[in-house]
Design a protein around this motif. Structure first.
Motif, PDB file in Angstrom:
ATOM      1  N   THR A  75       8.109 -17.075   9.348  1.00 16.61           N
ATOM      2  CA  THR A  75       8.353 -16.232   8.181  1.00 16.61           C
ATOM      3  C   THR A  75       7.179 -16.291   7.217  1.00 16.61           C
ATOM      4  OG1 THR A  75      10.740 -16.596   8.395  1.00 16.61           O
ATOM      5  CG2 THR A  75       9.932 -15.788   6.265  1.00 16.61           C
ATOM      6  N   ASP A  76       6.620 -17.490   7.039  1.00 15.55           N
ATOM      7  CA  ASP A  76       5.450 -17.640   6.159  1.00 15.55           C
ATOM      8  C   ASP A  76       4.277 -16.811   6.685  1.00 15.55           C
ATOM      9  OD1 ASP A  76       6.908 -19.390   4.619  1.00 15.55           O
ATOM     10  OD2 ASP A  76       6.074 -21.195   5.552  1.00 15.55           O
ATOM     11  N   LEU A  77       4.075 -16.824   7.992  1.00 11.55           N
ATOM     12  CA  LEU A  77       2.979 -16.055   8.585  1.00 11.55           C
ATOM     13  C   LEU A  77       3.208 -14.559   8.415  1.00 11.55           C
ATOM     14  CD1 LEU A  77       2.383 -18.107  11.857  1.00 11.55           C
ATOM     15  CD2 LEU A  77       0.745 -17.798   9.998  1.00 11.55           C
ATOM     16  N   ARG A  78       4.443 -14.156   8.571  1.00  8.09           N
ATOM     17  CA  ARG A  78       4.752 -12.736   8.397  1.00  8.09           C
ATOM     18  C   ARG A  78       4.436 -12.300   6.963  1.00  8.09           C
ATOM     19  NH1 ARG A  78      10.745  -9.954   8.816  1.00  8.09           N
ATOM     20  NH2 ARG A  78      10.075  -7.806   8.585  1.00  8.09           N
ATOM     21  N   ASN A  79       4.830 -13.137   5.996  1.00  7.41           N
ATOM     22  CA  ASN A  79       4.552 -12.815   4.594  1.00  7.41           C
ATOM     23  C   ASN A  79       3.052 -12.804   4.312  1.00  7.41           C
ATOM     24  OD1 ASN A  79       7.291 -12.662   4.112  1.00  7.41           O
ATOM     25  ND2 ASN A  79       7.464 -14.760   3.392  1.00  7.41           N
TER      26      ASN A  79
ATOM     27  N   SER B 209       3.563  -2.614   8.574  1.00  9.86           N
ATOM     28  CA  SER B 209       4.012  -3.239   9.811  1.00  9.86           C
ATOM     29  C   SER B 209       3.897  -2.233  10.932  1.00  9.86           C
ATOM     30  CB  SER B 209       5.459  -3.714   9.695  1.00  9.86           C
ATOM     31  OG  SER B 209       5.952  -4.126  10.951  1.00  9.86           O
ATOM     32  N   ASP B 210       3.487  -2.723  12.123  1.00 10.08           N
ATOM     33  CA  ASP B 210       3.457  -1.857  13.301  1.00 10.08           C
ATOM     34  C   ASP B 210       4.722  -2.049  14.136  1.00 10.08           C
ATOM     35  OD1 ASP B 210       3.159  -4.322  14.352  1.00 10.08           O
ATOM     36  OD2 ASP B 210       1.274  -3.919  15.408  1.00 10.08           O
TER      37      ASP B 210
ATOM     38  N   ALA C  29       1.629  -9.600   5.643  1.00 10.91           N
ATOM     39  CA  ALA C  29       1.958  -8.491   4.741  1.00 10.91           C
ATOM     40  C   ALA C  29       1.034  -8.494   3.524  1.00 10.91           C
ATOM     41  CB  ALA C  29       3.415  -8.597   4.295  1.00 10.91           C
ATOM     42  N   GLN C  30       0.723  -9.686   3.006  1.00 14.65           N
ATOM     43  CA  GLN C  30      -0.180  -9.786   1.858  1.00 14.65           C
ATOM     44  C   GLN C  30      -1.586  -9.339   2.234  1.00 14.65           C
ATOM     45  OE1 GLN C  30       0.717 -10.615  -1.403  1.00 14.65           O
ATOM     46  NE2 GLN C  30      -1.321  -9.743  -1.716  1.00 14.65           N
ATOM     47  N   LEU C  31      -2.028  -9.717   3.442  1.00 16.16           N
ATOM     48  CA  LEU C  31      -3.344  -9.272   3.903  1.00 16.16           C
ATOM     49  C   LEU C  31      -3.414  -7.748   3.983  1.00 16.16           C
ATOM     50  CD1 LEU C  31      -4.387 -11.753   6.760  1.00 16.16           C
ATOM     51  CD2 LEU C  31      -5.577 -11.341   4.600  1.00 16.16           C
ATOM     52  N   LEU C  32      -2.332  -7.146   4.458  1.00 22.38           N
ATOM     53  CA  LEU C  32      -2.316  -5.691   4.571  1.00 22.38           C
ATOM     54  C   LEU C  32      -2.307  -5.026   3.196  1.00 22.38           C
ATOM     55  CD1 LEU C  32       0.103  -5.073   7.568  1.00 22.38           C
ATOM     56  CD2 LEU C  32      -2.378  -4.882   7.530  1.00 22.38           C
TER      57      LEU C  32
END
Length: 306
Positions: free
Chosen positions: A13-17, A296-297, A20-23
């Motif tokens: 979950t941390d990686l997903r967040n 997100s893709d 998202a921040q990078l995007l």
């Protein structure tokens, strides 16, 4: 991963967040880069081409633009490393998840083997109870050929045991001397069956866990593929979002032409300006795409659903 109860599920979950921040950051950086390109194309190039603006004023405007653009391009320059660091973390996470899945599968399999061995041992104990207690009683009574002939020949030791209990319940005198022994066997049998039922439920639960771990076993390869896709996407995107240095160099080249007293009507100078204009048009359209890139893709949900 959460369904498989992996310790690293929270990190997913941390990686997903973080992604998202990078995007979000990449959108902002792409927007800033687009403004740099559009400003140079729509403001600076027309200014340079104007005959009514002195070379000194053109040089002053170019130097101010170069200074401003150089300071604005720092975030874009830092972004390739941010994406590289993220994909490195993503691959490390895939390795960690793979190790956790393998450890849990081995642990679950060892526990399953232990439970199944214990169940087999209980089954043998139950069988031994019948063999050691019921068969001697049958032999002693010698009823195989009498009115209770079906007890000995009708099925398993359990069948004979239950038939003897029935005989006791119905008041057959010759069976009463064995009542205590048979009742004790029945009590022991019930205790063993309760233990067996408990172990069977544990086996079922572990088999379900094994199924979940089997589903989760595809996650590490999914994350590695995702890391490769993100790296490719980042390489393409940052090539365009980090365009400020190229346009700063173009501005410096234009400034050199002006300082050398070369008029914009010169074929080489005019060709340079046209090339910058054409390139800026393409870059602007591409940056517009990256500035509105989806967050997100569809792959991001893979971090938590397994």
């Amino acid at each position: 991963m959460q369904k498989a109860s992996l310790p690293s599920a929270g990190k997913a979950t941390d990686l997903r967040n973080a992604y998202a921040q990078l995007l979000w950051d990449s959108r902002r950086i792409a927007t800033d880069a687009k403004s740099v390109v559009d400003d140079f194309k729509n403001t600076m190039l027309p200014l340079i081409s104007r005959q009514d603006v002195s070379n000194a004023d053109k040089i002053a405007e170019l130097e101010a633009w170069i200074k401003f653009t150089t300071s604005k391009g720092q975030a874009a320059a830092a972004q390739p490393k941010q994406f590289k660091d993220f994909t490195t973390q993503l691959r490390a996470f895939a390795d960690q998840a793979e190790q956790e899945i393998g450890d849990k599968q081995s642990e679950a399999q060892a526990q399953l083997d232990s439970y199944r061995a214990t169940i087999a041992h209980i089954d043998q104990q139950i069988n031994d109870l019948f063999v050691n207690v019921v068969e001697p009683i049958l032999a002693y009574l010698g009823i195989a050929g009498g009115s209770w002939q079906g007890i000995a020949t009708g099925g398993s030791p359990l069948f004979a045991f239950l038939a003897l209990l029935k005989g006791i319940a119905q008041g057959y005198y010759e069976f009463r001397q064995f009542e205590v022994a048979l009742r004790n066997v029945d009590q022991k049998r019930r205790e063993l069956l309760a233990q067996r039922d408990e172990l069977v439920q544990k086996v079922i639960a572990l088999e379900k866990q094994q199924d979940l771990l089997g589903d989760a076993s595809t996650v590490p390869s999914t994350f590695r593929s995702l890391a490769d896709e993100i790296a490719n996407f980042a390489d393409r995107m940052t090539t365009f979002t980090n365009t400020s240095p190229q346009y700063v160099k173009d501005a410096q080249d234009v400034e050199t032409f002006i300082k050398n007293g070369i008029p914009v009507s010169d074929a080489v100078f005019a060709s340079k300006l046209q090339f910058i204009k054409d390139t800026a048009g393409v870059d602007s359209k591409l940056l517009d795409i990256y500035a509105s890139a989806p967050l997100s893709d569809g792959s991001a949900d893979a971090t938590t659903t397994v």
